[in-house]
Design a protein around this motif. Structure first.
Motif, PDB file in Angstrom:
ATOM      1  N   ASP A   1     -55.241 -52.207   3.361  1.00 57.55           N
ATOM      2  CA  ASP A   1     -55.698 -50.989   2.698  1.00 57.55           C
ATOM      3  C   ASP A   1     -54.496 -50.373   1.980  1.00 57.55           C
ATOM      4  O   ASP A   1     -53.427 -50.981   1.913  1.00 57.55           O
ATOM      5  N   ASP A   2     -54.666 -49.176   1.457  1.00 55.75           N
ATOM      6  CA  ASP A   2     -53.599 -48.572   0.666  1.00 55.75           C
ATOM      7  C   ASP A   2     -52.352 -48.256   1.487  1.00 55.75           C
ATOM      8  O   ASP A   2     -51.244 -48.199   0.947  1.00 55.75           O
ATOM      9  N   GLY A   3     -52.533 -48.075   2.785  1.00 54.70           N
ATOM     10  CA  GLY A   3     -51.397 -47.655   3.602  1.00 54.70           C
ATOM     11  C   GLY A   3     -50.730 -48.751   4.402  1.00 54.70           C
ATOM     12  O   GLY A   3     -49.566 -48.625   4.772  1.00 54.70           O
ATOM     13  N   ALA A   4     -51.447 -49.846   4.695  1.00 54.19           N
ATOM     14  CA  ALA A   4     -50.890 -50.879   5.574  1.00 54.19           C
ATOM     15  C   ALA A   4     -51.599 -52.205   5.334  1.00 54.19           C
ATOM     16  O   ALA A   4     -52.742 -52.241   4.869  1.00 54.19           O
ATOM     17  N   SER A   5     -50.924 -53.290   5.668  1.00 53.36           N
ATOM     18  CA  SER A   5     -51.541 -54.613   5.587  1.00 53.36           C
ATOM     19  C   SER A   5     -52.507 -54.794   6.754  1.00 53.36           C
ATOM     20  O   SER A   5     -52.453 -54.060   7.752  1.00 53.36           O
ATOM     21  N   GLY A   6     -53.357 -55.799   6.634  1.00 54.17           N
ATOM     22  CA  GLY A   6     -54.306 -56.078   7.706  1.00 54.17           C
ATOM     23  C   GLY A   6     -53.620 -56.380   9.018  1.00 54.17           C
ATOM     24  O   GLY A   6     -54.034 -55.899  10.083  1.00 54.17           O
ATOM     25  N   TYR A   7     -52.550 -57.163   8.966  1.00 47.18           N
ATOM     26  CA  TYR A   7     -51.892 -57.516  10.232  1.00 47.18           C
ATOM     27  C   TYR A   7     -51.198 -56.313  10.859  1.00 47.18           C
ATOM     28  O   TYR A   7     -51.136 -56.184  12.089  1.00 47.18           O
ATOM     29  N   GLN A   8     -50.675 -55.401  10.031  1.00 48.76           N
ATOM     30  CA  GLN A   8     -50.059 -54.187  10.576  1.00 48.76           C
ATOM     31  C   GLN A   8     -51.097 -53.323  11.270  1.00 48.76           C
ATOM     32  O   GLN A   8     -50.827 -52.737  12.336  1.00 48.76           O
ATOM     33  N   ARG A   9     -52.275 -53.246  10.691  1.00 45.47           N
ATOM     34  CA  ARG A   9     -53.354 -52.473  11.321  1.00 45.47           C
ATOM     35  C   ARG A   9     -53.780 -53.117  12.640  1.00 45.47           C
ATOM     36  O   ARG A   9     -54.043 -52.418  13.621  1.00 45.47           O
ATOM     37  N   LEU A  10     -53.831 -54.447  12.673  1.00 45.27           N
ATOM     38  CA  LEU A  10     -54.174 -55.142  13.919  1.00 45.27           C
ATOM     39  C   LEU A  10     -53.111 -54.887  14.982  1.00 45.27           C
ATOM     40  O   LEU A  10     -53.438 -54.610  16.146  1.00 45.27           O
ATOM     41  N   LEU A  11     -51.850 -54.978  14.601  1.00 52.92           N
ATOM     42  CA  LEU A  11     -50.772 -54.804  15.575  1.00 52.92           C
ATOM     43  C   LEU A  11     -50.719 -53.380  16.132  1.00 52.92           C
ATOM     44  O   LEU A  11     -50.202 -53.158  17.228  1.00 52.92           O
TER      45      LEU A  11
ATOM     46  N   ALA B   1     -42.799 -58.306  13.391  1.00 55.04           N
ATOM     47  CA  ALA B   1     -43.581 -57.076  13.529  1.00 55.04           C
ATOM     48  C   ALA B   1     -44.388 -57.081  14.820  1.00 55.04           C
ATOM     49  O   ALA B   1     -44.519 -56.046  15.490  1.00 55.04           O
ATOM     50  N   ALA B   2     -44.936 -58.241  15.178  1.00 58.29           N
ATOM     51  CA  ALA B   2     -45.738 -58.330  16.402  1.00 58.29           C
ATOM     52  C   ALA B   2     -44.889 -58.074  17.643  1.00 58.29           C
ATOM     53  O   ALA B   2     -45.296 -57.337  18.559  1.00 58.29           O
ATOM     54  N   LEU B   3     -43.714 -58.661  17.694  1.00 58.70           N
ATOM     55  CA  LEU B   3     -42.828 -58.439  18.844  1.00 58.70           C
ATOM     56  C   LEU B   3     -42.379 -56.988  18.912  1.00 58.70           C
ATOM     57  O   LEU B   3     -42.323 -56.392  19.999  1.00 58.70           O
ATOM     58  N   ASN B   4     -42.077 -56.403  17.769  1.00 54.52           N
ATOM     59  CA  ASN B   4     -41.688 -54.993  17.752  1.00 54.52           C
ATOM     60  C   ASN B   4     -42.841 -54.078  18.157  1.00 54.52           C
ATOM     61  O   ASN B   4     -42.604 -52.954  18.622  1.00 54.52           O
ATOM     62  N   ALA B   5     -44.077 -54.569  17.986  1.00 56.72           N
ATOM     63  CA  ALA B   5     -45.252 -53.807  18.417  1.00 56.72           C
ATOM     64  C   ALA B   5     -45.585 -54.053  19.885  1.00 56.72           C
ATOM     65  O   ALA B   5     -46.569 -53.502  20.399  1.00 56.72           O
ATOM     66  N   GLY B   6     -44.793 -54.896  20.555  1.00 59.75           N
ATOM     67  CA  GLY B   6     -45.006 -55.145  21.976  1.00 59.75           C
ATOM     68  C   GLY B   6     -46.056 -56.193  22.286  1.00 59.75           C
ATOM     69  O   GLY B   6     -46.564 -56.243  23.407  1.00 59.75           O
ATOM     70  N   LYS B   7     -46.365 -57.072  21.318  1.00 56.20           N
ATOM     71  CA  LYS B   7     -47.375 -58.104  21.520  1.00 56.20           C
ATOM     72  C   LYS B   7     -46.728 -59.433  21.879  1.00 56.20           C
ATOM     73  O   LYS B   7     -45.677 -59.797  21.348  1.00 56.20           O
ATOM     74  N   HIS B   8     -47.373 -60.180  22.763  1.00 58.07           N
ATOM     75  CA  HIS B   8     -47.022 -61.575  22.976  1.00 58.07           C
ATOM     76  C   HIS B   8     -47.487 -62.367  21.753  1.00 58.07           C
ATOM     77  O   HIS B   8     -48.459 -61.976  21.090  1.00 58.07           O
TER      78      HIS B   8
ATOM     79  N   ASN C   1     -38.668 -58.997  26.596  1.00 61.40           N
ATOM     80  CA  ASN C   1     -39.403 -59.584  27.713  1.00 61.40           C
ATOM     81  C   ASN C   1     -40.843 -59.905  27.320  1.00 61.40           C
ATOM     82  O   ASN C   1     -41.786 -59.680  28.085  1.00 61.40           O
ATOM     83  N   LEU C   2     -41.010 -60.459  26.113  1.00 58.52           N
ATOM     84  CA  LEU C   2     -42.325 -60.816  25.594  1.00 58.52           C
ATOM     85  C   LEU C   2     -42.445 -62.328  25.462  1.00 58.52           C
ATOM     86  O   LEU C   2     -41.466 -63.021  25.173  1.00 58.52           O
ATOM     87  N   PHE C   3     -43.650 -62.826  25.644  1.00 58.89           N
ATOM     88  CA  PHE C   3     -43.903 -64.258  25.506  1.00 58.89           C
ATOM     89  C   PHE C   3     -43.927 -64.643  24.028  1.00 58.89           C
ATOM     90  O   PHE C   3     -44.529 -63.963  23.197  1.00 58.89           O
ATOM     91  N   LEU C   4     -43.288 -65.770  23.719  1.00 54.40           N
ATOM     92  CA  LEU C   4     -43.279 -66.317  22.363  1.00 54.40           C
ATOM     93  C   LEU C   4     -43.307 -67.828  22.462  1.00 54.40           C
ATOM     94  O   LEU C   4     -42.579 -68.412  23.271  1.00 54.40           O
TER      95      LEU C   4
END
Length: 356
Positions: free
Chosen positions: A79-89, A112-119, A144-147
């Motif tokens: 959207d105008d403010g963020a990408s789809g993946y940023q909104r998901l994260l 971005a995903a790791l910085n958002a705390g996602k595995h 301490n995140l899975f990758l």
């Protein structure tokens, strides 16, 4: 080049049905809606303890269509403010994401995903280069995140069995490995397989599979010699790698976007050899021949399309609080990217990401 890997790369419970739950249900986010995302999501839906909770795409329409296909409750487009993946994260209920974008986007999105705390499970090739890989690995470990890199073939029953046979000594000392993978891909400078901006070429898209047979039976090499055909766009259309080892063993690996090949792997030892039937990234039969004895055939079925095994490993590891898989450790992904960096230097292949 690098220290030998720990062998064999084997599951502790190789016969476990990957559909069987191993713990709490994880909520997955799927980033991208292309062919590989579709195939992996079909297998993810087979797991009893996995829920596809969200999907993102560059367009809302593509995300909505994918969500409707799989019954996913949350769909995000740009959207105008963020990408789809940023909104998901930003969606707090997502536990783990699968990154299925072209290679050149893996670093930015995984970061971005790791910085958002996602595995994170990120499609192969892990990144464009070793510098990107090292940065992601350091961040995952610090948080301490899975990758894990999604080298799905490494987890297949047939591959696990081939590595087990090689490590058992039944073939004697492995002296050489030969493996190839290829198909004629229609050329377009904007197609993912050919686009420089996407990290196109045979090396990053295909060579991980022939390389897997060398690494799983001989470990990382001490020398790598590469030749290849590089097109006018600077993308390798095919390549041939020769790996050398201190004890005299060698491997010949071919990857091509120009030609059909047998898609076969042979592991030859001092007592006998192993040969695959069916494409080397998902072989359905192994032929084992010891000396002049009659060959032995071993047949393998897979659950779903074969991705369910790596998905089970990711799920199990996260449920148990592990930050990397003992079957697919992060140092292996980093060392493969270092090897590929060396190959690209020999071939004269560079990507825009290299300049960052």
């Amino acid at each position: 080049m690098t220290a030998p890997i720990a062998k064999p790369w084997l599951f502790s419970q190789p016969d476990q049905d990957p559909r069987t739950a191993t713990g709490r249900t994880l909520r997955w986010g799927i980033i991208a809606t292309g062919g590989i995302a579709n195939s992996v999501s079909k297998d993810l839906a087979l797991l009893a303890d996995a829920e596809i909770h969200a999907v993102s795409s560059r367009t809302q329409g593509a995300a909505d269509a994918f969500a409707a296909q799989f019954g996913i409750p949350h769909a995000f487009g740009d959207d105008d403010g963020a990408s789809g993946y940023q909104r998901l994260l930003a969606h707090e209920s997502v536990d783990v994401v699968y990154v299925a974008t072209p290679h050149a986007n893996h670093f930015q999105i995984t970061l971005a995903a790791l910085n958002a705390g996602k595995h994170v499970l990120v499609e192969k090739a892990f990144t464009i280069n070793a510098r990107e890989a090292a940065e992601l690995i350091a961040l995952a470990r610090s948080r301490n995140l899975f990758l894990m890199e999604a080298v799905w073939s490494r987890f297949l029953p047939s591959m696990q069995r081939a590595f087990e046979i090689s490590a058992s000594g039944e073939l004697g000392q492995v002296q050489w490995v030969n493996a190839d993978l290829g198909f004629p891909a229609e050329y377009s400078p904007t197609a993912r397989l050919w686009a420089v901006k996407d990290g196109g070429g045979a090396l990053l898209d295909l060579s991980v599979y022939p390389l897997l047979w060398a690494l799983g039976t001989l470990g990382f090499p001490q020398t790598v010699s590469a030749t290849g055909s590089v097109n006018d766009d600077g993308v390798d259309a095919q390549n041939a790698l020769t790996l050398g080892y201190h004890h005299g063993a060698q491997a010949q690996l071919t990857s091509s976007l120009l030609a059909h090949g047998p898609r076969a792997a042979t592991v030859a030892g001092s007592r006998g050899y192993l040969h695959t039937i069916g494409s080397i990234n998902n072989p359905r039969e192994l032929t084992v021949k010891i000396g002049f004895e009659a060959p032995r055939m071993e047949h393998f079925d897979v659950v779903g399309r074969g991705y369910s095994y790596e998905l089970r490993e990711v799920t199990r590891c996260i449920q148990q609080g592990l930050t990397e898989s003992p079957v697919m450790p992060l140092d292996d992904s980093l060392n493969v990217m270092r090897l590929f960096d060396g190959v690209r230097a020999q071939l004269g292949v560079t990507y825009p990401n290299d300049a960052h």
